[in-house]
Write an enzyme that holds these catalytic residues in place. Structure first.
Site, mmCIF file in Angstrom:
data_model
loop_
_atom_site.group_PDB
_atom_site.id
_atom_site.type_symbol
_atom_site.label_atom_id
_atom_site.label_comp_id
_atom_site.label_asym_id
_atom_site.label_seq_id
_atom_site.Cartn_x
_atom_site.Cartn_y
_atom_site.Cartn_z
ATOM 1 N N CYS A 12 0.806 -1.225 0.000
ATOM 2 C CA CYS A 12 0.000 0.000 0.000
ATOM 3 C C CYS A 12 0.844 1.282 0.000
ATOM 4 C CB CYS A 12 -0.991 -0.044 1.147
ATOM 5 S SG CYS A 12 -2.477 0.898 0.786
ATOM 6 N N ARG A 65 -11.999 6.996 -2.130
ATOM 7 C CA ARG A 65 -11.117 5.897 -1.705
ATOM 8 C C ARG A 65 -11.608 4.591 -2.334
ATOM 9 N NH1 ARG A 65 -7.541 7.420 1.867
ATOM 10 N NH2 ARG A 65 -6.912 5.313 2.393
ATOM 11 N N HIS A 114 -3.729 -5.844 1.721
ATOM 12 C CA HIS A 114 -3.269 -6.032 3.089
ATOM 13 C C HIS A 114 -4.393 -6.712 3.834
ATOM 14 C CE1 HIS A 114 -5.735 -2.510 3.795
ATOM 15 N NE2 HIS A 114 -5.000 -1.817 2.963
HETATM 16 N N1 GLN Z 1 -2.210 7.058 1.794
HETATM 17 C C1 GLN Z 1 -2.287 6.145 0.726
HETATM 18 C C2 GLN Z 1 -3.616 6.149 0.002
HETATM 19 O O1 GLN Z 1 -4.635 6.388 0.608
HETATM 20 C C3 GLN Z 1 -1.939 4.745 1.223
HETATM 21 C C4 GLN Z 1 -2.904 4.254 2.256
HETATM 22 C C5 GLN Z 1 -2.566 2.901 2.745
HETATM 23 O O2 GLN Z 1 -1.402 2.528 2.953
HETATM 24 N N2 GLN Z 1 -3.628 2.173 2.987
HETATM 25 O O3 GLN Z 1 -3.642 5.904 -1.173
#
Ligand code: GLN
Length: 265
Positions: free
Chosen positions: A94, A128, A195
């Site tokens: 990630c 997101r 993850h």
């Molecule tokens: N900050 C990054 C995003 O939102 C990675 C987030 C994460 O590691 N889950 O894309």
């Protein structure tokens, strides 16, 4: 018995998603084959010393933590790229995955330099990408395996045309929600958005990384590790894969207005 030397990069900053669980899986699966894992945390003050490690791990983090480590990590690009070049294994999850590309532009426009190890760039989008994921990976030509996990990222990752994805998205969003690809692979390095937790549910990937780390340590070619029973692991994979399939593919993109975004996301 071989001691596999693992460097865990920025464990104090990039550690939000079951990273300890992933390390525990690597350790136990190495031990079950009669090897041991020596895990060293490498932070801001530590340099990457040529030949000192066989496997690198870099976990997930929010934009804030990524911003704190990005410049330091990119200043270590040369030894990290050289380590992968000379056969080290690497797993980046990630936020760590994003920082291995050339750049990451965060949700609030923060420009972060990347390592430039993986041929990709990432820019945060409006919504997101959250949900269960199922991938089909071609581990070696003709050898297919599935990876099941969970993703939660604003970043949209675009692979260069010559880049090799980690897998094809069967269910979920993947790198950008559009291309149908997830993650990136380069030699023994794997970057992925999966993850929650990745290796306990997908032990074949842990073994793939360990085989490369062992080969690096002993100076040979990677050879498959002896199989383990893996009944519990197969059950965990099936539950996770089932959730992704029951989701019927990608869930709706969740959009938060910029100012009303929950803290820490
Ligand atoms: N900050 C990054 C995003 O939102 C990675 C987030 C994460 O590691 N889950 O894309």
């Amino acid at each position: 018995m071989t001691t596999i030397r693992v460097a865990h990069l920025y464990p104090d900053y990039l550690n939000i998603y079951a990273d300890r669980g992933n390390m525990a899986v690597l350790r136990r699966r190495a031990e079950w084959r009669g090897h041991e894992l020596e895990i060293t945390g490498l932070g801001m003050a530590d340099s990457i010393v040529a030949g000192a490690h066989d496997l690198f791990y870099i976990g997930g983090g929010q934009d804030r933590e990524q911003l704190l480590v990005a410049a330091d990590l990119s200043s270590k690009a040369e030894p990290l790229i050289a380590a992968v070049e000379e056969g080290c294994a690497l797993l980046a999850v990630c936020g760590g995955y994003q920082l291995l590309g050339r750049r990451y532009r965060g949700f609030h426009g923060e420009e972060m330099p990347g390592v430039g190890l993986l041929p990709l760039e990432t820019v945060a989008g409006e919504g997101r990408l959250i949900g269960n994921v199922l991938l089909e990976c071609e581990v070696e030509p003709g050898l297919r395996r599935t990876l099941a996990g969970f993703e939660n990222h604003a970043g949209r990752t675009l692979l260069d045309p010559r880049a090799r994805p980690l897998g094809r998205v069967v269910c979920g969003y993947g790198n950008d929600g559009e291309s149908g690809w997830e993650g990136c692979r380069l030699k023994g390095a794997v970057g992925t958005y999966l993850h929650g937790p990745l290796l306990p549910r997908n032990p074949w990937l842990a073994d793939w990384l360990l085989a490369r780390a062992l080969a690096h340590r002993s100076g040979g070619e990677p050879t498959a590790l002896e199989p383990l029973l893996d009944e519990l692991e197969a059950g965990a994979h099936a539950v996770s894969a089932g959730r992704a399939q029951a989701g019927g593919g990608a869930a709706a993109v969740r959009r938060w207005p910029r100012r009303a975004r929950p803290a820490g996301s």
